[in-house]
Design a protein around this motif. Structure first.
Motif, PDB file in Angstrom:
ATOM      1  N   UNK A  93      27.978  -8.880   5.650  1.00  0.00           N
ATOM      2  CA  UNK A  93      27.957 -10.230   6.194  1.00  0.00           C
ATOM      3  C   UNK A  93      27.884 -10.200   7.712  1.00  0.00           C
ATOM      4  N   UNK A  94      28.473  -9.156   8.329  1.00  0.00           N
ATOM      5  CA  UNK A  94      28.448  -9.057   9.772  1.00  0.00           C
ATOM      6  C   UNK A  94      27.235  -8.266  10.267  1.00  0.00           C
ATOM      7  N   UNK A  95      26.900  -7.218   9.556  1.00  0.00           N
ATOM      8  CA  UNK A  95      25.805  -6.376  10.004  1.00  0.00           C
ATOM      9  C   UNK A  95      24.470  -6.938   9.535  1.00  0.00           C
ATOM     10  N   UNK A  96      23.418  -6.596  10.272  1.00  0.00           N
ATOM     11  CA  UNK A  96      22.067  -7.009   9.891  1.00  0.00           C
ATOM     12  C   UNK A  96      21.531  -6.001   8.892  1.00  0.00           C
ATOM     13  N   UNK A  97      21.815  -6.249   7.633  1.00  0.00           N
ATOM     14  CA  UNK A  97      21.457  -5.308   6.559  1.00  0.00           C
ATOM     15  C   UNK A  97      20.512  -5.990   5.582  1.00  0.00           C
ATOM     16  N   UNK A  98      19.396  -5.358   5.340  1.00  0.00           N
ATOM     17  CA  UNK A  98      18.425  -5.859   4.358  1.00  0.00           C
ATOM     18  C   UNK A  98      18.817  -5.304   3.001  1.00  0.00           C
ATOM     19  N   UNK A  99      18.968  -6.195   1.995  1.00  0.00           N
ATOM     20  CA  UNK A  99      19.486  -5.796   0.685  1.00  0.00           C
ATOM     21  C   UNK A  99      18.382  -5.937  -0.361  1.00  0.00           C
ATOM     22  N   UNK A 100      18.129  -4.864  -1.080  1.00  0.00           N
ATOM     23  CA  UNK A 100      17.029  -4.844  -2.055  1.00  0.00           C
ATOM     24  C   UNK A 100      17.537  -4.389  -3.412  1.00  0.00           C
TER      25      UNK A 100
END
Length: 511
Positions: free
Chosen positions: A38-45
């Motif tokens: 939620x805090x980090x810019x993480x792309x979830x696939x």
């Protein structure tokens, strides 16, 4: 000699965590630096449970390739428009006779242990790929083309070919071509996830997924705006659809199934280059398809526009029974585009009623084709839908190679490669049992020349043979298509499936 640099602590932690995960029967085990997505810019696939070994050289399914491909880096990749894009290679040239290609390497590229990517590493990687005893799925792309690989100088590699092949750089974009260190041991990758790519594998948990953080030493690190990537494993597609609707993942494939469940208007639809065709392979050695008129009749009986709409959700282009994808240059000219023509079908059949069974693992496409053909006077068509395991079963009697009419998807390749794989005499996957020496000779000439005029003429002649003999009906060229969470910004440079590897340059997450 390779620079000796200590391995990053994160991979030591991974090895320990993996040991615990396996011992615990696959239970989730890790606390990740990027777990707080939620805090980090993480792309979830979403991915499925890998069905093959998780190793860059031997990964055989898209999930295993995705897990390794975020860490490794190829020599080149393709843009969404099918253009070559330098990665670890910066330039490539062929000798006058086309038999030796010199590949210039990026001088500042390093593996994630800090050691430089050298010519010896590239040689070692491709030696493993092209070896006679190679078990890599990528091996087949180089058979009969690459004879040997050698160090040119400190920053170059020389590929010696057994025959001229003008599209050699495109082969470097295929599967299992991520460069590994010369001392890499096949099967050891999860213990030490080495690579020179965009991300570092921080954790992999069986049955759960994988997390990655951006690689600060990546040669193009400034273009990677994400903090990381997370791959989440789902047992079935319906579960991933629910996860997408719950904002647990950022992407879902746009299929008939997902489109029937999701409010598509709430999301961004992303699409990129062509990724495959679904070929209808006709056994030309046995009735009724030993008669070219019957093969032509079937090709003219298919409503290709309806297939694009009803099978591919509109994300495909009508094809014309040749292996030249629309983004390949040159494009064949002079052929009449086939479309459903019932008068032509009747004329070609001449009162005959061919009866046959379609065998496939693609239920939707099989059902639509059966429905279309049975609606055309003159055809009596049955359908046999097998599981993927049954359809591609090992052995000489495998259905996809022996049934009279099969429907099989083929990933995008260089047009001439299909001749050596499915059209040529002795081709390993020649489900049509077709051969035409003229086609093979034209293809050899096409591969050997870089002259634009000659290539255009040869492409026209190759396509004409494929279109006229029609051992394989190719009704459409499919593209990748997905729904994406609007929090994701930017446009993917390359394909959005794993044909050339995900390239996250320019992709960001809205805070």
């Amino acid at each position: 000699m390779r620079d000796q640099v200590s391995r990053p602590a994160v991979r030591v932690t991974l090895a320990a965590l993996l040991t615990l995960a396996v011992a615990a029967g696959g239970a989730a085990c890790a606390t990740s630096d990027v777990a707080s997505t939620e805090q980090a810019a993480v792309y979830r696939m979403p991915i499925t449970d890998p069905a093959s070994e998780i190793d860059p050289l031997t990964a055989a399914d898209q999930s295993a390739m995705a897990i390794t491909g975020l860490v490794t880096e190829p020599l080149v990749s393709l843009t969404r428009d099918g253009e070559l894009m330098p990665r670890l290679a910066v330039d490539w040239t062929a000798s006058d006779d086309g038999l030796v290609w010199t590949i210039e390497l990026r001088p500042d590229a390093r593996f994630n242990d800090g050691s430089p990517v050298t010519a010896a590493d590239v040689v070692s990687t491709f030696d493993a790929l092209i070896a006679d005893d190679s078990v890599s799925p990528g091996h087949g792309a180089f058979v009969g083309i690459v004879e040997s690989v050698a160090v040119g100088d400190e920053d170059s590699v020389e590929f010696t070919l057994s025959r001229p092949f003008s599209d050699l750089p495109i082969l470097f974009t295929g599967t299992n071509t991520g460069i590994l260190p010369a001392d890499y041991e096949v099967g050891s990758w999860l213990e030490n996830p080495i690579g020179a790519g965009q991300f570092l594998l921080e954790d992999y948990t069986i049955g759960v997924g994988a997390t990655y953080v951006a690689n600060p030493d990546y040669w193009n690190a400034d273009a990677i705006e994400l903090d990381g990537v997370e791959l989440k494993i789902y047992d079935d597609f319906a579960a991933s659809v629910l996860a997408f609707q719950a904002d647990e993942i950022d992407r879902i494939g746009l299929t008939v199934e997902s489109a029937s469940t999701i409010d598509v208007s709430q999301y961004e639809t992303i699409s990129s280059g062509y990724n495959r065709f679904d070929g209808i392979f006709l056994d030309v050695t046995a009735p009724p398809f030993d008669d070219v008129a019957v093969r032509e009749a079937l090709a003219w009986a298919i409503d290709r526009e309806a297939l694009v709409a009803n099978v591919y959700e509109g994300n495909a282009d009508v094809a014309n029974d040749t292996t030249f994808f629309p983004d390949y240059s040159p494009q064949p000219s002079g052929l009449v585009q086939r479309e459903q023509d019932l008068e032509m079908v009747a004329e070609l059949l001449g009162g005959r009623t061919p009866s046959f069974t379609l065998t496939t693992a693609n239920q939707l496409l099989g059902e639509v084709l059966q429905q279309q053909l049975n609606a055309v006077p003159g055809f009596e068509v049955g359908l046999e839908v097998l599981s993927t395991e049954q359809y591609f079963a090992d052995g000489e009697a495998s259905p996809w190679l022996t049934a009279p009419v099969t429907v099989t998807n083929w990933a995008k390749r260089v047009p001439s490669q299909y001749v050596s794989l499915v059209y040529g005499a002795g081709a390993p996957w020649n489900a049509s049992h077709y051969a035409n020496p003229a086609l093979e000779e034209l293809t050899a000439q096409f591969d050997a020349t870089t002259d634009a005029v000659a290539r255009q003429e040869l492409a026209d002649r190759i396509a004409h043979v494929q279109w006229s003999d029609v051992p394989v009906v190719i009704p459409a060229y499919s593209k990748s298509q997905a729904l994406q969470n609007p929090r994701v910004k930017g446009e993917f440079i390359g394909a959005i499936d794993f044909y050339t590897g995900y390239n996250f340059a320019g992709i960001s997450i809205e805070p």
